[in-house]
Motif scaffolding. Structure first.
Motif, PDB file in Angstrom:
ATOM      1  N   GLU A  87       0.835  -1.204   0.000  1.00 23.67           N
ATOM      2  CA  GLU A  87       0.000   0.000   0.000  1.00 23.67           C
ATOM      3  C   GLU A  87       0.870   1.254   0.000  1.00 23.67           C
ATOM      4  O   GLU A  87       0.597   2.223  -0.727  1.00 23.67           O
ATOM      5  CB  GLU A  87      -0.917   0.001   1.228  1.00 23.67           C
ATOM      6  N   ALA A  88       1.920   1.227   0.824  1.00 18.35           N
ATOM      7  CA  ALA A  88       2.814   2.384   0.891  1.00 18.35           C
ATOM      8  C   ALA A  88       3.542   2.592  -0.438  1.00 18.35           C
ATOM      9  O   ALA A  88       3.655   3.726  -0.928  1.00 18.35           O
ATOM     10  CB  ALA A  88       3.824   2.196   2.028  1.00 18.35           C
ATOM     11  N   GLY A  89       4.036   1.495  -1.043  1.00 13.94           N
ATOM     12  CA  GLY A  89       4.759   1.616  -2.301  1.00 13.94           C
ATOM     13  C   GLY A  89       3.895   2.192  -3.410  1.00 13.94           C
ATOM     14  O   GLY A  89       4.319   3.088  -4.167  1.00 13.94           O
ATOM     15  N   LEU A  90       2.673   1.684  -3.552  1.00 18.40           N
ATOM     16  CA  LEU A  90       1.765   2.209  -4.572  1.00 18.40           C
ATOM     17  C   LEU A  90       1.429   3.666  -4.321  1.00 18.40           C
ATOM     18  O   LEU A  90       1.337   4.472  -5.265  1.00 18.40           O
ATOM     19  CB  LEU A  90       0.487   1.358  -4.610  1.00 18.40           C
ATOM     20  N   LYS A  91       1.203   4.007  -3.026  1.00 12.21           N
ATOM     21  CA  LYS A  91       0.879   5.397  -2.693  1.00 12.21           C
ATOM     22  C   LYS A  91       2.064   6.320  -2.974  1.00 12.21           C
ATOM     23  O   LYS A  91       1.878   7.464  -3.419  1.00 12.21           O
ATOM     24  CB  LYS A  91       0.495   5.473  -1.196  1.00 12.21           C
ATOM     25  N   MET A  92       3.283   5.845  -2.749  1.00 16.34           N
ATOM     26  CA  MET A  92       4.472   6.655  -3.041  1.00 16.34           C
ATOM     27  C   MET A  92       4.552   6.996  -4.525  1.00 16.34           C
ATOM     28  O   MET A  92       4.829   8.140  -4.917  1.00 16.34           O
ATOM     29  CB  MET A  92       5.737   5.913  -2.594  1.00 16.34           C
ATOM     30  N   LEU A  93       4.307   6.011  -5.380  1.00 11.31           N
ATOM     31  CA  LEU A  93       4.360   6.246  -6.822  1.00 11.31           C
ATOM     32  C   LEU A  93       3.261   7.214  -7.260  1.00 11.31           C
ATOM     33  O   LEU A  93       3.479   8.089  -8.111  1.00 11.31           O
ATOM     34  CB  LEU A  93       4.220   4.922  -7.568  1.00 11.31           C
ATOM     35  N   LYS A  94       2.077   7.066  -6.673  1.00 10.19           N
ATOM     36  CA  LYS A  94       0.973   7.967  -7.017  1.00 10.19           C
ATOM     37  C   LYS A  94       1.273   9.386  -6.567  1.00 10.19           C
ATOM     38  O   LYS A  94       1.036  10.356  -7.301  1.00 10.19           O
ATOM     39  CB  LYS A  94      -0.316   7.453  -6.373  1.00 10.19           C
ATOM     40  N   ARG A  95       1.828   9.513  -5.367  1.00 11.95           N
ATOM     41  CA  ARG A  95       2.126  10.843  -4.836  1.00 11.95           C
ATOM     42  C   ARG A  95       3.245  11.503  -5.645  1.00 11.95           C
ATOM     43  O   ARG A  95       3.235  12.723  -5.856  1.00 11.95           O
ATOM     44  CB  ARG A  95       2.542  10.723  -3.360  1.00 11.95           C
ATOM     45  N   LEU A  96       4.179  10.713  -6.099  1.00 10.76           N
ATOM     46  CA  LEU A  96       5.266  11.266  -6.909  1.00 10.76           C
ATOM     47  C   LEU A  96       4.723  11.894  -8.187  1.00 10.76           C
ATOM     48  O   LEU A  96       5.158  12.973  -8.605  1.00 10.76           O
ATOM     49  CB  LEU A  96       6.284  10.171  -7.240  1.00 10.76           C
ATOM     50  N   ASP A  97       3.753  11.222  -8.822  1.00 16.18           N
ATOM     51  CA  ASP A  97       3.134  11.790 -10.023  1.00 16.18           C
ATOM     52  C   ASP A  97       2.447  13.116  -9.696  1.00 16.18           C
ATOM     53  O   ASP A  97       2.451  14.049 -10.511  1.00 16.18           O
ATOM     54  CB  ASP A  97       2.111  10.804 -10.602  1.00 16.18           C
ATOM     55  N   GLU A  98       1.850  13.209  -8.475  1.00 17.30           N
ATOM     56  CA  GLU A  98       1.124  14.421  -8.093  1.00 17.30           C
ATOM     57  C   GLU A  98       2.049  15.600  -7.864  1.00 17.30           C
ATOM     58  O   GLU A  98       1.679  16.752  -8.128  1.00 17.30           O
ATOM     59  CB  GLU A  98       0.301  14.144  -6.828  1.00 17.30           C
ATOM     60  N   ILE A  99       3.268  15.357  -7.353  1.00 14.96           N
ATOM     61  CA  ILE A  99       4.159  16.476  -7.043  1.00 14.96           C
ATOM     62  C   ILE A  99       5.044  16.862  -8.219  1.00 14.96           C
ATOM     63  O   ILE A  99       5.795  17.833  -8.138  1.00 14.96           O
ATOM     64  CB  ILE A  99       5.038  16.153  -5.809  1.00 14.96           C
ATOM     65  N   GLN A 100       4.959  16.117  -9.320  1.00 21.80           N
ATOM     66  CA  GLN A 100       5.797  16.449 -10.477  1.00 21.80           C
ATOM     67  C   GLN A 100       5.469  17.837 -11.022  1.00 21.80           C
ATOM     68  O   GLN A 100       6.352  18.565 -11.500  1.00 21.80           O
ATOM     69  CB  GLN A 100       5.609  15.408 -11.597  1.00 21.80           C
ATOM     70  N   ALA A 101       4.195  18.213 -10.957  1.00 22.34           N
ATOM     71  CA  ALA A 101       3.792  19.521 -11.485  1.00 22.34           C
ATOM     72  C   ALA A 101       4.472  20.646 -10.725  1.00 22.34           C
ATOM     73  O   ALA A 101       4.940  21.631 -11.315  1.00 22.34           O
ATOM     74  CB  ALA A 101       2.273  19.655 -11.414  1.00 22.34           C
ATOM     75  N   SER A 102       4.543  20.500  -9.380  1.00 19.12           N
ATOM     76  CA  SER A 102       5.199  21.544  -8.591  1.00 19.12           C
ATOM     77  C   SER A 102       6.697  21.572  -8.873  1.00 19.12           C
ATOM     78  O   SER A 102       7.331  22.633  -8.856  1.00 19.12           O
ATOM     79  CB  SER A 102       4.945  21.315  -7.098  1.00 19.12           C
TER      80      SER A 102
END
Length: 745
Positions: free
Chosen positions: A560-575
């Motif tokens: 769960e943590a690994g999948l969430k890390m990858l998803k969150r990384l995509d979200e912060i790419q814009a910033s």
């Protein structure tokens, strides 16, 4: 029972201190040591119960003739002339036909206001030779001898005089009535029944001429408790080794036509005690000092008050006083007969005696039984022991709720016994014990928990989230240690791809800011899913699940943590892009297996970490993610430990440093959330992989080509096409098992 003993053992110090608190209250109850604050609290609870149970019933049988402000303004200041008081007596008995009169006043000095004694002196001196003067004086004397007039008004009437004992001085005025118990009877009561006496040093009583003309007399002393409140009146007061009755007791005895007062005793196992006084069949509960509790029924005014001047002038309706029991007293402030009581700060002394007399005749005197102390001790022991055992187990909220409920129930039961049986049982000590044990255990628990939490924070605070530290601190039975031990756990490695290239294009400050912006949300996610941060290695993160707290779902939480890390990384790419930073890609590797966890290192530096083959495998899996063009790779053991997830099997490999091959997989999503398109792709891929391992190169090549054409972004399919192309040119040996061996990390 074993759980109780284990609880007591685990909380030995708390239990010992709790028993010390219990012993403190037991010592007070047994009299081994007295604590005034408990006694004061008991008086407060008595007053509360008294006010709660007052009926406010008006008594029409007893009337108070009041020497009030109105009477003083019309007749003059007190003391009045005895001829006026004599007229008052005659009015009460002859005109209004009262039954019995008790006087809450004393006549200790002769009344010489008529001047008779001066005229008698003149008759013996200047006018001794003038017979006419003496003859005239003799004819006037019956009307001028006010004391005799008053004595005559007392004679042959049911009148009880009042008098006062002196406890501090040594005053001796007037004459006392006949004692109720002589010295021999008093000594017997002391020796056999342990009666405590309220001993007076002197008295202010009535003149013999008055005492000799009445039925009896009673003292009107009211002795307040230590807080100045009048709750009890001594029924019998000692003077010179003899016992004298109170005004209310004397009046009750005359009303009931009982010539004697007797001791009512209780005997049990060699124990003798006076529990009540007996007037025929009437029982009057008293304490060890022969005091009775005043049965207050409300604020002042529950008896009919008539002004003394209205009685003198005949302005009272006859039916108000006829055949009534009457008390003569005062409510005028200047005459200082106003007392503080539990029901009113200012209460007329005469109404206290009226209330007590009403309670005696109505058998409404509260009783404090001799066995109350034994019951209090048993109650303290039973409640105390139970609370000492259960409070360390209960949560603060449950402990507080339980304590409040028990205290309220005890209070309710105590009040019911008060109302139904007219028995008084102590309430303050048990309530205070429960409150003390609750506050001590909560304070002790808080302090110990805070200390334990601090210790855990010192041990694990830099590795685990605050929420896990709180959870660990709430369960002392965990007995967490940093010593090394073997456990099945899951380890995670993540690394930023191309970090060297990224770092070369940024200044040191920008690089530091970028890493903080990346590592902070990644760490939050690991903590969110109960992970423990092992270390940061530049751009890499190492974390594990299953320690220091055991976690049966360690593999699931890690995925769960690994999948969430990858998803969150995509979200912060814009910033990142908005700041002019290059995009970041990471690889995540998970491995599940037996690992050694604990504080490890050297004599110079220690760290809480994990070691073992499963840990090394996790590091290798993170490293080979880029070989397959995926971001997340887990071991086959991780798949087995987290079956709720859907996986894509990547390969069967032998990583560098390991001889035994392992299956590696890519987690996709929860099985329950898988899309139909994904399931179709996986089915086609699994068929192609099966053909590849069976060396059906043409069929496998066709399947992988079709997959690659449909999903050209999947590097995995290209990898297998390249391998098939190689094996078609260079067929493997018959011993080939489908394992791919990596020679680099």
């Amino acid at each position: 029972m074993s759980r109780i003993f284990s609880t007591l053992k685990r909380h030995a110090l708390r239990t010992l201190l709790s028993f010390c608190i219990l012993a403190f209250f037991i010592a007070h109850t047994t009299g081994a040591s007295r604590w005034h604050f408990i006694d004061d609290l008991e008086l407060m609870t008595y007053d509360t119960r008294l006010r709660m149970t007052m009926t406010g019933t008006h008594n029409n049988d007893i009337v108070i003739v009041d020497i009030d402000e109105k009477s003083l303004s019309q007749i003059g200041r007190w003391p009045w002339k005895r001829n006026v008081v004599a007229k008052l007596m005659n009015q009460l008995f002859d005109t209004y036909k009262i039954n019995l009169l008790g006087l809450d006043i004393v006549f200790a000095e002769p009344d010489e206001s008529s001047g008779l004694h001066i005229m008698e002196q003149l008759a013996e001196t200047q006018f001794k030779d003038q017979p006419t003067f003496k003859t005239t004086l003799d004819s006037l004397k019956p009307n001028l001898d006010y004391d005799q007039l008053f004595a005559d008004s007392l004679n042959f009437r049911r009148i009880i005089l009042g008098y006062s004992f002196d406890y501090r001085g040594n005053t001796h005025a007037g004459v006392l009535p006949t004692p109720v118990f002589n010295k021999a009877a008093t000594e017997k009561a002391q020796q056999e029944y342990g009666v405590g006496l309220i001993e007076a040093n002197g008295y202010v009583a009535n003149l013999p001429i008055f005492q000799d003309n009445v039925v009896s007399a009673g003292h009107f002393n009211v002795i307040p408790d230590g807080d100045g409140i009048v709750r009890r009146v001594p029924m019998l007061n000692a003077y010179n080794g003899e016992l004298y009755e109170s005004l209310s007791l004397a009046m009750a005895r005359v009303i009931l036509s009982e010539p004697f007062v007797e001791f009512g005793t209780v005997e049990a196992s060699g124990y003798h005690s006076v529990e009540y006084l007996r007037l025929g069949s009437l029982k009057i509960p008293v304490d060890n000092y022969l005091r009775a509790l005043v049965p207050y029924q409300g604020e002042p005014g529950l008896f009919t008050y008539v002004s003394a001047v209205d009685v003198l002038n005949g302005n009272i309706a006859p039916d108000i006083l006829k055949n009534k029991i009457v008390l003569l007293g005062t409510t005028a402030q200047g005459l200082l007969d106003l007392r503080p009581t539990p029901v009113a700060g200012v209460y007329p002394g005469v109404e206290i005696h009226a209330t007590l007399l009403s309670g005696l005749l109505g058998e409404r005197i509260m009783q404090n039984p001799v066995y109350a102390t034994a019951m209090e001790i048993m109650l303290l022991l039973s409640i105390g022991v139970v609370m000492i055992i259960i409070l360390p187990i209960f949560s603060p909220l449950l402990a507080m709720g339980g304590t409040i409920i028990v205290i309220l129930f005890m209070f309710w039961l105590n009040v019911r016994i008060w109302e139904e049986l007219r028995l008084i049982f102590p309430l303050a000590s048990t309530s205070l014990l429960m409150l003390s044990l609750f506050l001590f255990n909560m304070s002790y628990g808080y302090l110990v928990e805070t200390r334990r939490k601090k210790q855990l924070a010192n041990r694990f605070g830099e590795y685990v989230p605050k929420e896990l530290v709180d959870e660990m601190s709430k369960d002392p039975s965990l007995n967490l240690s940093m010593e090394s031990e073997n456990r099945e756990m899951t380890v995670l490695f993540s690394d930023v791809r191309g970090f060297t290239t990224i770092s070369e294009g940024l200044s040191p400050k920008e690089l530091s800011t970028l890493m903080n912006a990346y590592l902070s949300p990644m760490t939050e996610i690991i903590h969110e899913y109960r992970g423990t941060i092992d270390k940061y290695m530049g751009d890499a993160i190492m974390a594990f699940w299953g320690a220091p707290l055991h976690d049966a779902q360690h593999a699931t939480h890690a995925i769960e943590a690994g999948l969430k890390m990858l998803k969150r990384l995509d979200e912060i790419q814009a910033s990142f892009q908005a700041r002019g930073w290059p995009p970041i890609k990471i690889g995540v590797g998970l491995s599940t297996g037996i690992m050694s966890v604990g504080n490890m290192g050297s004599s110079f530096r220690m760290a809480y970490t994990v070691l073992g083959d499963a840990v090394n495998l996790g590091s290798r899996l993170e490293g080979i993610t880029k070989q397959y063009g995926v971001s997340f790779v887990v071991s086959e053991n991780t798949c087995k430990a987290a079956p709720d997830y859907l996986y894509r099997e990547l390969d069967y490999v032998r990583v560098k440093g390991k001889d035994k091959p392992v299956g590696i997989f890519e987690p996709l999503c929860l099985r329950s959330e898988a899309l139909q398109q994904v399931l179709l792709e996986l089915a086609l891929y699994e068929q192609a992989l099966k053909q590849y391992r069976q060396q059906q190169w043409t069929l496998a090549q066709q399947a992988f080509t079709r997959l690659y054409e449909q999903y050209p972004e999947r590097k995995l399919y290209k990898v297998y096409l390249e391998r098939i192309d190689y094996f078609q040119q260079n067929p493997p040996t018959e011993a080939w098992d489908g394992v791919y061996t990596f020679t680099t990390k």
